[in-house]
Design a protein around this motif. Structure first.
Motif, PDB file in Angstrom:
ATOM      1  N   THR A  49       0.858  -1.322  -0.021  1.00  0.00           N
ATOM      2  CA  THR A  49       0.134  -0.032  -0.116  1.00  0.00           C
ATOM      3  C   THR A  49       1.020   1.182   0.203  1.00  0.00           C
ATOM      4  O   THR A  49       0.691   2.270  -0.849  1.00  0.00           O
ATOM      5  CB  THR A  49      -0.878   0.134   1.245  1.00  0.00           C
ATOM      6  OG1 THR A  49      -1.827  -1.116   1.119  1.00  0.00           O
ATOM      7  CG2 THR A  49      -2.036   0.967   1.280  1.00  0.00           C
ATOM      8  N   GLY A  50       1.745   1.366   0.749  1.00  0.00           N
ATOM      9  CA  GLY A  50       2.948   2.309   0.769  1.00  0.00           C
ATOM     10  C   GLY A  50       3.317   2.800  -0.533  1.00  0.00           C
ATOM     11  O   GLY A  50       3.661   3.635  -1.037  1.00  0.00           O
ATOM     12  N   ALA A  51       4.104   1.321  -1.254  1.00  0.00           N
ATOM     13  CA  ALA A  51       4.382   1.434  -2.567  1.00  0.00           C
ATOM     14  C   ALA A  51       3.608   2.221  -3.689  1.00  0.00           C
ATOM     15  O   ALA A  51       3.835   3.040  -4.257  1.00  0.00           O
ATOM     16  CB  ALA A  51       5.140   0.286  -2.987  1.00  0.00           C
ATOM     17  N   PHE A  52       2.386   1.716  -3.338  1.00  0.00           N
ATOM     18  CA  PHE A  52       1.311   2.248  -4.324  1.00  0.00           C
ATOM     19  C   PHE A  52       0.977   3.718  -4.159  1.00  0.00           C
ATOM     20  O   PHE A  52       1.039   4.504  -4.966  1.00  0.00           O
ATOM     21  CB  PHE A  52      -0.012   1.613  -4.210  1.00  0.00           C
ATOM     22  CG  PHE A  52      -1.110   2.082  -5.037  1.00  0.00           C
ATOM     23  CD1 PHE A  52      -1.180   1.593  -6.301  1.00  0.00           C
ATOM     24  CD2 PHE A  52      -1.993   2.963  -4.560  1.00  0.00           C
ATOM     25  CE1 PHE A  52      -2.258   2.258  -7.031  1.00  0.00           C
ATOM     26  CE2 PHE A  52      -3.185   3.398  -5.338  1.00  0.00           C
ATOM     27  CZ  PHE A  52      -3.144   3.053  -6.595  1.00  0.00           C
ATOM     28  N   ALA A 102      -1.133  -2.231 -10.896  1.00  0.00           N
ATOM     29  CA  ALA A 102      -1.047  -2.032  -9.481  1.00  0.00           C
ATOM     30  C   ALA A 102      -2.437  -2.062  -9.013  1.00  0.00           C
ATOM     31  O   ALA A 102      -2.910  -2.456  -8.080  1.00  0.00           O
ATOM     32  CB  ALA A 102      -0.188  -0.827  -9.344  1.00  0.00           C
ATOM     33  N   LEU A 103      -3.388  -1.158  -9.765  1.00  0.00           N
ATOM     34  CA  LEU A 103      -4.725  -1.186  -9.247  1.00  0.00           C
ATOM     35  C   LEU A 103      -5.534  -2.575  -9.267  1.00  0.00           C
ATOM     36  O   LEU A 103      -6.045  -2.784  -8.579  1.00  0.00           O
ATOM     37  CB  LEU A 103      -5.396  -0.184 -10.500  1.00  0.00           C
ATOM     38  CG  LEU A 103      -5.171   1.305  -9.874  1.00  0.00           C
ATOM     39  CD1 LEU A 103      -5.675   2.157 -11.134  1.00  0.00           C
ATOM     40  CD2 LEU A 103      -5.648   1.677  -8.670  1.00  0.00           C
ATOM     41  N   ALA A 109      -6.557  -8.332  -4.438  1.00  0.00           N
ATOM     42  CA  ALA A 109      -6.597  -8.447  -2.776  1.00  0.00           C
ATOM     43  C   ALA A 109      -7.533  -8.071  -2.043  1.00  0.00           C
ATOM     44  O   ALA A 109      -8.128  -8.722  -1.159  1.00  0.00           O
ATOM     45  CB  ALA A 109      -5.149  -7.952  -2.414  1.00  0.00           C
ATOM     46  N   SER A 110      -8.266  -6.862  -2.502  1.00  0.00           N
ATOM     47  CA  SER A 110      -9.406  -6.574  -1.595  1.00  0.00           C
ATOM     48  C   SER A 110     -10.739  -7.383  -2.061  1.00  0.00           C
ATOM     49  O   SER A 110     -11.329  -7.397  -0.974  1.00  0.00           O
ATOM     50  CB  SER A 110      -9.810  -4.799  -2.140  1.00  0.00           C
ATOM     51  OG  SER A 110     -10.417  -5.082  -3.487  1.00  0.00           O
ATOM     52  N   ARG A 122       3.284 -11.997  -9.979  1.00  0.00           N
ATOM     53  CA  ARG A 122       4.630 -12.829 -10.180  1.00  0.00           C
ATOM     54  C   ARG A 122       5.016 -12.125 -11.696  1.00  0.00           C
ATOM     55  O   ARG A 122       6.217 -12.039 -12.132  1.00  0.00           O
ATOM     56  CB  ARG A 122       4.473 -14.300 -10.841  1.00  0.00           C
ATOM     57  CG  ARG A 122       4.410 -14.991  -9.397  1.00  0.00           C
ATOM     58  CD  ARG A 122       4.202 -16.529  -9.803  1.00  0.00           C
ATOM     59  NE  ARG A 122       4.394 -17.465  -8.617  1.00  0.00           N
ATOM     60  CZ  ARG A 122       3.303 -18.117  -8.290  1.00  0.00           C
ATOM     61  NH1 ARG A 122       2.188 -18.423  -9.208  1.00  0.00           N
ATOM     62  NH2 ARG A 122       3.178 -18.686  -7.228  1.00  0.00           N
ATOM     63  N   ILE A 123       4.103 -11.236 -12.374  1.00  0.00           N
ATOM     64  CA  ILE A 123       4.242 -10.616 -13.645  1.00  0.00           C
ATOM     65  C   ILE A 123       4.415  -8.898 -13.102  1.00  0.00           C
ATOM     66  O   ILE A 123       5.367  -8.242 -13.425  1.00  0.00           O
ATOM     67  CB  ILE A 123       3.101 -10.602 -14.549  1.00  0.00           C
ATOM     68  CG1 ILE A 123       3.005 -12.001 -15.024  1.00  0.00           C
ATOM     69  CG2 ILE A 123       3.284  -9.666 -15.705  1.00  0.00           C
ATOM     70  CD1 ILE A 123       1.797 -12.310 -15.938  1.00  0.00           C
ATOM     71  N   ALA A 124       3.653  -8.433 -12.307  1.00  0.00           N
ATOM     72  CA  ALA A 124       3.413  -7.117 -11.775  1.00  0.00           C
ATOM     73  C   ALA A 124       4.400  -6.743 -11.234  1.00  0.00           C
ATOM     74  O   ALA A 124       5.300  -5.578 -11.210  1.00  0.00           O
ATOM     75  CB  ALA A 124       2.059  -6.751 -11.114  1.00  0.00           C
TER      76      ALA A 124
END
Length: 182
Positions: A49-52, A102-103, A109-110, A122-124
């Protein structure tokens, strides 16, 4: 103040901010990956979340910087120019995919779709990490290893007042003597 700080401050503050945001995003991406490999889901969630969020702030700063400054040409030549342009081209192409990836990762995940999240991750992750790291590499190459004149500023020598005597006295600061008077 360390010797590296004045060098960073000589570059436009938003350019430096962008590099710092990219570097911090890379650190958080690696931290999130390590956390999930160790089963620390909560730490993984916080790091990613911080990276995003850092990447979102980066995008806003990047757009603001280029709206103000415009294009910044690379001053290097020869083989290093080819290396720079190769890094830049791959960075730009992959950077266009990062927000979408990322979105989608956040969405999966949500919704608790962790198998799909893991497969896409694994790709992202490698793409996002590559873009974050090459963003810093591009900054270092463009502004520190092969700096050109700063956008919007004349070279230092042209900005200094002329201190030569012409006729009866010194020339006014900022006024250049005519060719005949030199």
């Amino acid at each position: 103040m360390s010797p590296g700080i004045p060098c960073l401050l000589a570059v436009h503050p938003l350019a430096t901010t962008n590099a710092i945001l990219n570097g911090l995003s890379a650190v958080l991406l690696v931290a999130g990956w390590v956390a999930i490999k160790r089963g620390r889901v909560h730490l993984h969630r916080r790091a990613m979340t911080g990276a995003f969020l850092l990447s979102a702030v980066f995008l806003a700063c990047y757009l603001a910087y280029h709206a103000m400054v415009g294009h910044v040409p690379f001053a290097g030549s020869g083989a290093v120019r080819g290396v720079y342009l190769s890094i830049l081209a791959s960075h730009v192409v992959l950077a266009a995919a990062v927000p979408v990836l990322a979105l989608r990762m956040l969405f999966l995940a949500s919704r608790g779709r962790f198998d799909a999240h893991r497969r896409l991750g694994r790709i992202a992750l490698p793409i996002w990490l590559y873009v974050s790291v090459t963003g810093v590499v591009i900054y270092v190459m463009l502004y520190h290893l092969f700096p050109g004149p700063e956008p919007g500023r004349e070279p230092v020598a042209a900005a200094l007042p002329t201190l030569v005597s012409v006729g009866s006295g010194p020339v006014e600061p900022g006024v250049r003597p005519t060719e005949e008077a030199r």
